[in-house]
Scaffold this active site. Structure first.
Site, short mmCIF file in Angstrom:
data_model
loop_
_atom_site.label_atom_id
_atom_site.label_comp_id
_atom_site.label_asym_id
_atom_site.label_seq_id
_atom_site.Cartn_x
_atom_site.Cartn_y
_atom_site.Cartn_z
N SER A 47 8.66 -3.22 20.32
CA SER A 47 8.21 -4.93 20.21
C SER A 47 6.80 -4.92 19.44
O SER A 47 6.13 -5.91 19.88
CB SER A 47 8.15 -5.32 21.58
OG SER A 47 7.24 -4.39 22.39
N ASN B 101 4.95 -5.63 15.61
CA ASN B 101 5.24 -6.33 14.64
C ASN B 101 6.43 -6.37 14.02
O ASN B 101 7.35 -7.49 13.94
CB ASN B 101 4.11 -6.08 13.54
CG ASN B 101 3.67 -7.23 12.51
OD1 ASN B 101 3.89 -6.90 11.22
ND2 ASN B 101 3.53 -8.47 12.90
N TRP B 102 6.91 -5.38 13.35
CA TRP B 102 8.25 -5.18 12.83
C TRP B 102 9.16 -5.15 13.90
O TRP B 102 10.32 -5.81 13.65
CB TRP B 102 8.25 -3.90 11.92
CG TRP B 102 9.37 -3.45 11.22
CD1 TRP B 102 9.65 -2.31 10.73
CD2 TRP B 102 10.20 -4.54 10.25
NE1 TRP B 102 10.80 -2.24 9.89
CE2 TRP B 102 11.09 -3.63 9.68
CE3 TRP B 102 10.42 -5.90 10.29
CZ2 TRP B 102 12.24 -4.27 9.05
CZ3 TRP B 102 11.47 -6.45 9.55
CH2 TRP B 102 12.34 -5.69 9.03
N ALA C 16 6.34 -7.16 7.51
CA ALA C 16 6.78 -7.98 8.60
C ALA C 16 6.49 -9.55 8.72
O ALA C 16 7.37 -10.44 8.68
CB ALA C 16 6.32 -7.33 9.90
N LYS D 145 7.12 6.83 0.42
CA LYS D 145 6.15 5.75 -0.24
C LYS D 145 5.02 5.66 0.20
O LYS D 145 4.18 5.33 -0.72
CB LYS D 145 7.33 4.48 -0.11
CG LYS D 145 7.35 4.01 1.14
CD LYS D 145 6.57 2.69 1.54
CE LYS D 145 6.43 2.41 2.85
NZ LYS D 145 7.25 1.41 3.40
N ARG E 41 -1.81 -1.22 4.25
CA ARG E 41 -3.04 -0.86 4.75
C ARG E 41 -3.36 0.54 4.24
O ARG E 41 -4.33 1.17 4.12
CB ARG E 41 -3.20 -0.77 6.10
CG ARG E 41 -2.11 -0.25 6.88
CD ARG E 41 -2.00 -0.42 8.59
NE ARG E 41 -1.25 0.46 9.24
CZ ARG E 41 -1.04 0.42 10.34
NH1 ARG E 41 -1.71 -0.56 11.15
NH2 ARG E 41 -0.02 1.11 10.88
N ASN E 42 -2.18 1.33 3.96
CA ASN E 42 -2.45 2.64 3.29
C ASN E 42 -3.12 2.65 1.92
O ASN E 42 -4.01 3.37 1.71
CB ASN E 42 -0.93 3.46 2.83
CG ASN E 42 -0.18 4.05 4.37
OD1 ASN E 42 -0.72 4.91 5.03
ND2 ASN E 42 0.71 3.24 4.90
N LYS F 187 -3.80 4.84 13.04
CA LYS F 187 -3.97 6.01 12.03
C LYS F 187 -2.71 5.69 10.85
O LYS F 187 -2.03 4.88 11.17
CB LYS F 187 -3.44 7.36 12.83
CG LYS F 187 -4.03 7.84 13.82
CD LYS F 187 -5.48 8.01 13.65
CE LYS F 187 -6.10 9.28 12.74
NZ LYS F 187 -7.65 9.27 12.68
N GLN G 286 -0.02 5.90 8.33
CA GLN G 286 1.14 6.99 8.24
C GLN G 286 0.97 7.58 6.75
O GLN G 286 1.59 9.10 7.06
CB GLN G 286 2.08 5.94 8.07
CG GLN G 286 3.39 6.66 8.72
CD GLN G 286 4.58 5.55 9.51
OE1 GLN G 286 4.60 4.44 8.98
NE2 GLN G 286 5.01 6.16 10.35
#
Lengths: 383, 383
Positions: B38, B40-41, B181, B233, B297-298, B326, B328
């Site tokens: 539950s 954001n996405w 999202a 990606k 954010r990456n 962290k 991904q």
């Protein structure tokens, strides 16, 4: 002359001047290169090639560049300035082209001894230039086109490389890719794709001429696929500009770019069954599409068009934002639309069709993502 | 209950509450959907699915959402707030999920009657959740994973969908794509790809559940390809962030994205021979890559890392920029590096390898485009 494989340097300075005969160096098997065109991209091409002809023993050092002569505001001729300063003061100020680049205002003189000719003019001038060149070049001269666009004739679209090839009866490759001229001029890392028809050896010679440590060139046997990538991406960039102007965000923009890439692929394959899917993964495909949809003037003016909700025409915006230069994407969209309409393919290419219909005011900019419209881009998921 | 094909609306309001039994509607053939997660996405997925279950007669209206219970600053429980306001006050404020979304803090209760289960938790929790679910679900339950990432085990990488499938003995599809999202929550046009292994009918049922006029879902028979796109990606996004931090411009960024896409494709195909090239043209491939390399954010933290010339670690930047969450991409790059190293593939994947080596400080950020380095990304043109 022995090549300078590591550090480029000029050993024959002053040896060549325009209008004179070419360098006196005896080297019957060395290829001579001429560039037809001296705009922004043509000047960068001259810089790339000139750095390589100095290093490679199979080429003459000198790179001749045909310059459409202009008189600069200070009264000097553009060719004189280029030959004196080694810079194109009008189209690529501040970048040294190499002392072995020789600007020549005389088209026939510029090509008469060339073995390899690079076409890099605005696409509307190609046909006229070819007429002037007919019978004026060596019979075995090889050509490459860096020109994006196509000619739509009653009998169908004609790619620039084919036009050159047919009008002059010569082999013509293409070079396309994610190439913002000013960034390459500053030697920022980028890539390009050469498309060739059959003769791999010729393509490899072009790779030698263009490839540098910061400009990585790959050759693929798919001249039409590579060339259509370079042409059609400008239509997608117009769509991306609309999305930006509508403030739709990255998700939507990425989706439109992907749908555009898919229509590029489908359209190319319908026109030429030889086109390969893999070409669209090359620099000319996905990378050029990304560059063009992130920056570039097609995207920018289309963004302004959408922000004004189509109430100011492209003609008006081009006059204001591009000092009257015309956007390639708008004219290519019209040409593509003619092909789609003529062949009954309009419904198969909703994104291409919608870009054009928005550009002429028949649809509002929001139609690019209007999922309630039956003719909107979403139908392209059926492709 | 008759479906409401046009205008979504709730006809059974108040009928369901968490912890009680499910809706009393008699409809033995209707599928019940539960969402595990539950954030954001997950909340956006709930909104998409809840709008469809109301319209489609083959599904129960109610969408149950397992919520990892939290107490909000005002002392209220998150599940209570969601059930009272139909909004996820913590992870998707301001967006109505649909009155038919029921938040449930009890994992076992949330899944016990489900026919279709959506996994959308952080990937490090999947294994633990699967252990808790073993034997607690219907035997013919179908799953779909929206989770990006993979588990690297001594015997090799294990995709999340396979982990779910093997641990629970159930069919598991994946849904990936260019899905920011918050943009989907605002109903901006976007797309997604469902990957399935064999059973097309199940995939189509998932398409029905997720597809909306503004969220176009396509199914392809390539579960590993789709899932690896979503995972890998993020590694390319780190590379794109380095390029941004170095101020290299759009050409270079597009080139790096293309090289990244090519390594994604090559790596996926080496791991799973069933992976299709065409998958990389889907939303999960090129479109998601574009979205992630433009925003996300990456990219952002990697940009900061490069701007600081690697002198501030990712741990430090994550703590500062992501409140300790962290990235991904950094962990996936490490996992991919382990696979490459273990299998002797490091030289085949210079971009992936370089991203990791930069992230741990072994190489400077400029190595991402360092064409003088023998191990730099350019070698990947040999792939």
């Amino acid at each position: 002359m022995a090549p300078a494989p590591e550090a480029p340097g000029i050993s024959h300075e002053g040896e060549t001047t325009p209008h004179n005969n070419f360098s006196n160096v005896e080297a019957t098997n060395k290829s001579r290169v001429t560039i037809i065109g001296s705009g922004n991209w043509g000047s960068v091409a001259a810089k790339l090639i000139a750095s390589n002809t100095l290093k490679l023993s199979s080429f003459h050092d000198e790179v001749r560049m045909w310059v459409y002569e202009e008189t600069l505001p200070d009264g000097e001729k553009l060719t004189d300035v280029i030959n004196k300063t080694n810079e194109n003061a009008k189209y690529l100020l501040g970048i040294k082209l190499g002392k072995n680049v020789v600007a020549d205002p005389d088209l026939e003189n510029a090509v008469k001894e060339a073995n390899m000719v690079v076409f890099v003019t605005p696409h509307q001038f190609v046909e006229g230039i070819c007429k002037r060149l007919t019978g004026k070049m060596k019979s075995d001269v090889k050509a490459i086109s860096l020109i994006k666009g196509m000619e739509v004739k009653p009998e169908g679209p004609c790619m620039i490389s084919r036009l050159i090839s047919q009008q002059l009866g010569i082999n013509c490759c293409v070079l396309m890719g994610a190439n913002i001229a000013n960034e390459i001029a500053m030697e920022k890392f980028s890539e390009a794709t050469i498309g060739y028809r059959e003769n791999r050896a010729i393509a490899e010679k072009w790779v030698q001429l263009f490839n540098t440590p910061y400009f990585i060139v790959t050759a693929v046997q798919d001249v039409e696929g590579v060339e259509l990538c370079g042409t059609l991406k400008n239509v997608v960039a117009i769509a991306a500009g609309y999305v930006d102007g509508l403030g739709m965000g990255n998700n939507t923009k990425a989706a439109i770019m992907r749908l555009g890439l898919r229509e590029m692929k489908a359209f190319s394959k319908l026109l030429f069954s030889s086109v390969e899917d893999s070409t669209f993964f090359e620099s000319c495909g996905v990378a050029d599409l990304i560059t063009t949809c992130l920056g570039g003037r097609n995207r920018k003016v289309a963004e302004a068009f959408a922000k004004n909700r189509g109430k100011r025409s492209f003609d008006e915006l081009e006059a204001e934002m591009l000092q009257g230069q015309k956007l390639q994407g708008v004219s290519t969209a019209r040409e593509v639309y003619e092909v789609l309409n003529h062949r009954g393919w309009l419904e198969l290419f909703p994104l291409f069709a919608t870009v054009h219909e928005i550009s002429i005011g028949r649809l509002p900019p929001s139609a690019i993502v209007n999922y309630n419209e039956p003719k909107a881009v979403l139908i392209s998921s059926k492709l």
